[in-house]
Design a protein around this motif. Structure first.
Motif, PDB file in Angstrom:
ATOM      1  N   MET A  45       0.846  -1.202   0.000  1.00  0.00           N
ATOM      2  CA  MET A  45       0.000   0.000   0.000  1.00  0.00           C
ATOM      3  C   MET A  45       0.877   1.246   0.000  1.00  0.00           C
ATOM      4  O   MET A  45       0.580   2.227  -0.668  1.00  0.00           O
ATOM      5  CB  MET A  45      -0.886   0.034   1.253  1.00  0.00           C
ATOM      6  N   GLY A  46       1.946   1.177   0.780  1.00  0.00           N
ATOM      7  CA  GLY A  46       2.876   2.302   0.838  1.00  0.00           C
ATOM      8  C   GLY A  46       3.479   2.598  -0.522  1.00  0.00           C
ATOM      9  O   GLY A  46       3.480   3.740  -0.985  1.00  0.00           O
ATOM     10  N   ILE A  47       3.948   1.548  -1.192  1.00  0.00           N
ATOM     11  CA  ILE A  47       4.552   1.703  -2.512  1.00  0.00           C
ATOM     12  C   ILE A  47       3.528   2.284  -3.478  1.00  0.00           C
ATOM     13  O   ILE A  47       3.790   3.241  -4.213  1.00  0.00           O
ATOM     14  CB  ILE A  47       5.010   0.328  -3.072  1.00  0.00           C
ATOM     15  N   MET A  48       2.327   1.722  -3.416  1.00  0.00           N
ATOM     16  CA  MET A  48       1.286   2.192  -4.314  1.00  0.00           C
ATOM     17  C   MET A  48       0.979   3.658  -4.050  1.00  0.00           C
ATOM     18  O   MET A  48       0.802   4.445  -4.974  1.00  0.00           O
ATOM     19  CB  MET A  48       0.033   1.352  -4.110  1.00  0.00           C
ATOM     20  N   GLY A  49       0.947   3.998  -2.769  1.00  0.00           N
ATOM     21  CA  GLY A  49       0.702   5.387  -2.393  1.00  0.00           C
ATOM     22  C   GLY A  49       1.742   6.312  -2.998  1.00  0.00           C
ATOM     23  O   GLY A  49       1.407   7.362  -3.546  1.00  0.00           O
ATOM     24  N   ILE A  50       2.988   5.900  -2.927  1.00  0.00           N
ATOM     25  CA  ILE A  50       4.063   6.744  -3.454  1.00  0.00           C
ATOM     26  C   ILE A  50       3.914   6.920  -4.959  1.00  0.00           C
ATOM     27  O   ILE A  50       3.952   8.040  -5.487  1.00  0.00           O
ATOM     28  CB  ILE A  50       5.438   6.142  -3.105  1.00  0.00           C
ATOM     29  N   ILE A  51       3.679   5.807  -5.648  1.00  0.00           N
ATOM     30  CA  ILE A  51       3.507   5.876  -7.107  1.00  0.00           C
ATOM     31  C   ILE A  51       2.338   6.790  -7.447  1.00  0.00           C
ATOM     32  O   ILE A  51       2.419   7.667  -8.307  1.00  0.00           O
ATOM     33  CB  ILE A  51       3.268   4.468  -7.693  1.00  0.00           C
ATOM     34  N   LEU A  52       1.263   6.594  -6.690  1.00  0.00           N
ATOM     35  CA  LEU A  52       0.070   7.383  -6.942  1.00  0.00           C
ATOM     36  C   LEU A  52       0.327   8.869  -6.739  1.00  0.00           C
ATOM     37  O   LEU A  52      -0.083   9.705  -7.539  1.00  0.00           O
ATOM     38  CB  LEU A  52      -1.012   6.923  -5.984  1.00  0.00           C
ATOM     39  N   PHE A  53       1.043   9.189  -5.662  1.00  0.00           N
ATOM     40  CA  PHE A  53       1.314  10.589  -5.380  1.00  0.00           C
ATOM     41  C   PHE A  53       2.191  11.205  -6.454  1.00  0.00           C
ATOM     42  O   PHE A  53       2.016  12.363  -6.815  1.00  0.00           O
ATOM     43  CB  PHE A  53       1.928  10.743  -3.984  1.00  0.00           C
TER      44      PHE A  53
END
Ligand SMILES: Nc1ncnc2c1ncn2[C@@H]1O[C@H](COP(=O)(O)OP(=O)(O)OP(=O)(O)O)[C@@H](O)[C@H]1O
Ligand SMILES: [Mg+2]
Lengths: 228, 403
Positions: B265-273
């Protein structure tokens, strides 16, 4: 009489190397309080550049500009901003107004920056709108006004902060002759009533006829400076 | 105040662009919420599967039994341990199990399986077996036996057929045989159970093993939250001879998956941001630079840097508010749909855990608070860059350019 503006040996060069343009060339000039003067001259002669430098919007390549005796190159950015906000009004050829603000809000804007209380602001807006003949136009957006009405609002905004000087860069250029005349009348009236200094740049014969002083520029130099 | 108003009105100048940007960013937020909710649903499902299929919220064993699985290491039901368990009113069910490796023989075949000696009334409350009886019923008589469907097929036995169970006695290791009748057949969908387990009466198995204690005590609380609150209580039951464990220790793979989930989720959050940052930057640059003349005017009439920053940031704020509203609406609709209908993954095995139920989307507060607010903050932060660019443009140049 006290000097309002004093330019000493002001030169302005745009670009560098082969494409250098010398927009202003050793200008020495003084403007006094209460003047109603016009900068004239062919297109590209440096009129707009001169107005921008006088107000501190642009900096001269060499030379000094004094506002009431203070060298503006020695003013900090914020101080210059405050000075412009409190002492100089601007009117441009077109697109003066912020399109997303209503007439009332456009006029109010500077007073807001100045921190004028709301009651006072609204009172002044009403007064000014009455003065420029646009009573009841408070809630119109700029695109709901004619070109002449827009320029009137631009004048309204310029006088809202009760500045001592108004710099107007070809304020009538986009207007038909009749509307232009009305606008000049309005400005002449303000000059007479409040002693507000007006300095124009213009190609408009109507302004030249009304101006009490004509400064002619050619290729960045003053070629004549006459009182009429 | 007027500066904020300016920001909000400015995003409505090019409605189509703002809405498209809002949709793009909103979709990003929705994706984040949906993935999170889906993971949460999956985890809940996994924990639920792991816990309520067989394991329970906590288990207690004799320390040696845990290591060697030798049947003589049992817990005495009259011991202090059971007193303590009975005193905890938050415990809903206690089930005692006797566990032994057994040889299961039909007339056709002999296979190894785990014999589970249960008290039906207790075990029904915990494990999945009773819900997944394909034929017949729970062991009622002393010689009844319930068998996994796979094992039943391998042994080629039917309901009512006879089966011989062989176990070795505690301490002596002597073999002991008894005849049982197939009273029920279960199919849980969990391979290990269906292929290698038989359920018999506890007392019967104790007799065969010649023991009086039990090997495994399974504890269930009313729900997972209560179980977590009682984790210290469970830990306090451990002694030199007794090992008491909570479900996290019993199915560490689920805990591992939860950690991996948080990480991804963290990784996805970063990519998303990063993507959101891109979209916002593009839109802001486009809409700000086409208005550079206007900024020239604003400067000319005395607007300061600070006020320009405020104006542009409020525009970003407005844009991000629009985005999160769109995003949350999308997430509510899609998530709501999934939270009611669920996605059917039952029978799929994931990291040694088998799903036995549909996966339902799980809403949580952070999805609609933490995510949107961090998105808004991030957007406003990102907008400082175009604002800085705008502020650096000289008023005279801005006014000249568009004339
Ligand atoms: N920001 C700039 N960068 C480069 N050259 C410039 C810039 N501003 C003005 N110039 C040049 O300086 C000269 C003077 O321009 P300026 O705009 O002052 O003329 P003007 O007298 O106002 O003309 P007009 O009557 O057409 O408005 C012109 O040659 C113009 O091309
Ligand atoms: Mg000009």
């Amino acid at each position: 009489m006290e000097h309002v503006f004093q330019l000493e040996n002001v030169s302005k060069v745009f670009g560098e190397g082969a494409v250098q343009v010398k927009a202003l060339n050793s200008i020495n000039l003084e403007f006094h309080r209460g003047e109603f003067s016009a900068l004239i001259g062919p297109s590209g002669s440096g009129k707009s550049t001169l107005l921008n430098i006088m107000s501190g919007l642009d900096t001269p390549t060499t030379g000094d500009v004094f506002l009431d005796g203070i060298n503006i190159s020695e003013m900090s950015g914020n101080k210059l901003c405050d000075f412009r906000r409190d002492h100089i009004g601007f009117i441009f050829q077109s697109f003066n107004l912020i399109p997303v603000l209503t007439v009332k809000e456009n006029i109010e804007y500077i007073m807001l920056l100045q921190g004028v209380a709301e009651e006072k602001r609204l009172q002044r807006v009403e007064e000014i709108l009455e003065r420029i003949g646009l009573k009841g136009f408070n809630n119109r957006y700029p695109n709901q006004l004619s070109g002449g009405q827009q320029q009137r609002v631009a004048i309204a905004r310029a006088i809202a902060s009760q500045p001592s000087i108004i710099l107007a860069d070809e304020p009538t250029a986009n207007l038909d002759s009749k509307t232009g005349t009305e606008l000049i009348d309005l400005m002449a009236q303000l000059n007479a009533d409040y002693g507000t200094t007006f300095i124009f740049s213009t190609h408009d014969q109507k302004i030249m006829d009304r101006a009490r002083r004509l400064v002619t520029l050619e290729d960045g130099k003053i070629v004549s400076d006459k009182l009429s | 105040m007027m500066i904020l108003k300016l920001g909000f009105r400015n995003i409505m100048r090019n409605k189509r662009r703002s809405i498209l940007t809002g949709l793009a960013v909103g979709l990003g937020l929705a994706a984040m919420i949906l993935v999170n909710g889906f993971w949460k649903g999956m985890l809940a499902n996994m924990i639920d599967s792991a816990v309520s299929n067989y394991v329970g919220h906590a288990q207690i064993h004799h320390r040696q039994f845990g290591e060697s699985h030798e049947v003589q290491y049992s817990l005495d039901p009259s011991s202090e341990l059971f007193q303590k368990l009975k005193q905890n009113t938050q415990i809903e069910v206690i089930s005692k199990r006797v566990i032994a490796l057994a040889m299961v023989s039909s007339s056709q075949e002999s296979l190894n399986a785990i014999a589970l000696g249960i008290i039906p009334a207790e075990e029904k409350e915990i494990s999945l077996f009773d819900d997944r009886i394909l034929e017949g019923h729970y062991p009622e008589n002393e010689n009844d036996l319930m068998i996994g469907v796979q094992l039943q097929k391998k042994l080629s036995v039917q309901l009512g057929d006879r089966i011989v169970i062989t176990v070795s006695e505690a301490n002596t290791g002597e073999l002991n045989q008894e005849l049982f009748r197939v009273s029920g057949i279960f199919g849980t969908g969990v391979k290990d159970m269906d292929e290698g387990m038989i359920l018999v009466h506890q007392r019967k198995l104790q007799q065969m093993l010649s023991i009086s204690g039990v090997h495994e005590v399974v504890v269930m609380f009313s729900d997972l939250k209560t179980a977590e609150l009682n984790a210290p209580f469970i830990n306090s039951l451990s002694t030199k001879d007794i090992k008491a464990e909570n479900w996290q220790e019993l199915v560490p793979q689920v805990v591992g998956i939860a950690k991996v989930t948080d990480f991804s989720m963290g990784i996805m959050g970063i990519i998303l941001f990063i993507l959101v940052g891109q979209v916002i930057l593009n839109t802001l640059f486009m809409s700000l630079f086409e208005r550079s003349y206007e900024f020239g005017v604003l400067r000319a009439i005395g607007t300061k840097n600070r006020e320009l920053y405020l104006m542009i940031c409020s525009e970003a704020l407005a844009l991000s508010c629009l985005s999160i509203i769109l995003g949350m609406i999308i997430a509510l609709i899609v998530g709501g749909y999934w939270s009611v209908l669920g996605v059917d993954y039952s029978g799929v095995q994931f990291g040694e855990v088998t799903f036995t139920e549909k996966i339902f989307f799980k809403f949580s507060l952070e999805q609609f608070t933490l995510y949107p607010t961090s998105l808004v903050l991030f957007t406003v932060l990102v907008s400082l860059y175009p604002a800085w660019k705008i502020v650096r443009i000289k008023a005279a140049e801005a006014l000249h350019r568009s004339l």
